[in-house]
Design a protein around this motif. Structure first.
Motif, PDB file in Angstrom:
ATOM      1  N   SER A 156     -15.871 -34.138  14.031  1.00  0.00           N
ATOM      2  CA  SER A 156     -14.829 -34.961  13.403  1.00  0.00           C
ATOM      3  C   SER A 156     -15.203 -36.441  13.373  1.00  0.00           C
ATOM      4  O   SER A 156     -14.746 -37.183  12.499  1.00  0.00           O
ATOM      5  CB  SER A 156     -13.497 -34.773  14.131  1.00  0.00           C
ATOM      6  N   GLN A 157     -16.008 -36.875  14.346  1.00  0.00           N
ATOM      7  CA  GLN A 157     -16.424 -38.279  14.401  1.00  0.00           C
ATOM      8  C   GLN A 157     -17.670 -38.381  15.278  1.00  0.00           C
ATOM      9  O   GLN A 157     -17.852 -37.605  16.215  1.00  0.00           O
ATOM     10  CB  GLN A 157     -15.321 -39.150  15.006  1.00  0.00           C
TER      11      GLN A 157
ATOM     12  N   THR B 222     -16.852 -41.213  10.505  1.00  0.00           N
ATOM     13  CA  THR B 222     -16.045 -39.998  10.415  1.00  0.00           C
ATOM     14  C   THR B 222     -16.888 -38.884   9.810  1.00  0.00           C
ATOM     15  O   THR B 222     -17.982 -39.113   9.271  1.00  0.00           O
ATOM     16  CB  THR B 222     -14.821 -40.229   9.528  1.00  0.00           C
ATOM     17  N   ALA B 223     -16.376 -37.665   9.888  1.00  0.00           N
ATOM     18  CA  ALA B 223     -17.103 -36.507   9.368  1.00  0.00           C
ATOM     19  C   ALA B 223     -17.498 -36.699   7.905  1.00  0.00           C
ATOM     20  O   ALA B 223     -18.615 -36.349   7.496  1.00  0.00           O
ATOM     21  CB  ALA B 223     -16.251 -35.252   9.531  1.00  0.00           C
TER      22      ALA B 223
ATOM     23  N   GLN C 154     -13.679 -31.077  16.676  1.00  0.00           N
ATOM     24  CA  GLN C 154     -12.367 -30.463  16.544  1.00  0.00           C
ATOM     25  C   GLN C 154     -12.542 -28.953  16.515  1.00  0.00           C
ATOM     26  O   GLN C 154     -13.134 -28.411  15.585  1.00  0.00           O
ATOM     27  CB  GLN C 154     -11.656 -30.943  15.276  1.00  0.00           C
TER      28      GLN C 154
END
Length: 300
Positions: A147-148, A162-163, A188
């Motif tokens: 996710s990051q 970010t992704a 995530q």
């Protein structure tokens, strides 16, 4: 250069002129001028900032599992991040520093009944290296769960992406172009039955052990999968299984692997790779692109 480095980092965990063959999965590779094992993300930032100011070359190695270091070694500063392993679990989110082994991260997720990382249970690289390469297996890849990413840029600044900004593709991320050093990964995942997770991991481990030459040093899967083909099948059908230069051999168990059968040099590996590429190109018109990273200097 080495004395000055120690003046700036007297507490550093560091070795000089250290053979990288002691750290690579192929058991090959020449020396690093300065080999340092940062203990914190802040230390990574400080070392990168120092290297930038002093105009010293620097490079980061992950777990050195999908990597060939040439016999001439690496000039300047080499960082190995395997001491950065701090992890946090919050609800369905898993945040782990980049030096952790991907296998260990997948087990941690299982311990907390978090699904999504089962595919990684047998991938031997570090978490940071897995993001760098968008590592994947058995239908899953890092792009599915990241996710990051927190990273250190070439000047030592701590940044994040970010992704959507990571430019994930097959065995690719933006870090292959921007030179950023992955230091922390946010993932995530999803809640799942722990027994089911462990059962799937056991199934994939058995598959991996039955097909791959895990009993010998290797750099993992050597070539990317060419569109419309299976790499191992091409190499096998070309009659290249068992092809050997020095101590490097196309695996008799899985043709997509090159194994060290005894005292192989990086040059041996590179000669085998070049021969396989030439034969497959000649017979099938297929260009095999290396998945393994090849770095460092040729032996002088």
């Amino acid at each position: 250069m080495k004395e000055k480095f120690l003046e700036h980092f007297p507490q550093a965990k560091v070795k000089f002129d250290e053979a990288l063959s002691s750290y690579s999965y192929t058991r090959t590779g020449g020396p690093a001028d300065i080999l340092v094992f940062p203990q914190t993300i802040e230390e990574v930032q400080a070392i990168v900032s120092y290297a930038s100011t002093e105009e010293l070359p620097f490079m980061v190695l992950g777990n050195s599992s999908n990597l060939i270091v040439r016999d001439g070694g690496i000039e300047g500063i080499v960082m190995i991040l395997t001491d950065l392993t701090e992890a946090q679990v919050q609800d369905q989110a898993l945040t782990v520093e980049a030096g952790a082994r991907l296998i260990d991260v997948s087990r941690l997720a299982a311990d907390y009944s978090l699904g999504g990382l089962e595919f990684a249970c047998g991938i031997p690289g570090s978490l940071g290296g897995a993001v760098f390469m968008n590592a994947g297996a058995y239908g899953g890849e890092m792009a599915d769960i990241v996710s990051q990413v927190d990273y250190v840029d070439r000047r030592g600044n701590l940044c994040e992406l970010t992704a959507e900004e990571l430019d994930f593709a097959y065995r690719h991320s933006c870090f292959q172009e921007n030179g950023g050093i992955v230091v922390r990964v946010h993932m995530q995942l999803h809640s799942a039955d722990q027994t089911m997770i462990e059962s799937r991991m056991a199934e994939l481990t058995q598959l991996r052990e039955s097909k791959q030459p895990l009993d010998l040093p290797s750099c993992g899967s050597v070539f990317k999968r060419p569109e419309g083909h299976y790499t191992g099948q091409l190499i096998q059908e070309a009659g290249l299984q068992g092809y050997t230069v020095g101590g490097a051999q196309v695996s008799l168990k899985h043709a997509g692997f090159i194994v060290n059968i005894g005292q192989a040099s990086a040059s041996d590996y590179l000669a085998v790779i070049a021969h396989v590429q030439a034969v497959v190109k000649e017979r099938y018109g297929v260009d095999l692109e290396t998945e393994v990273r090849i770095i460092g200097l040729d032996n002088q």
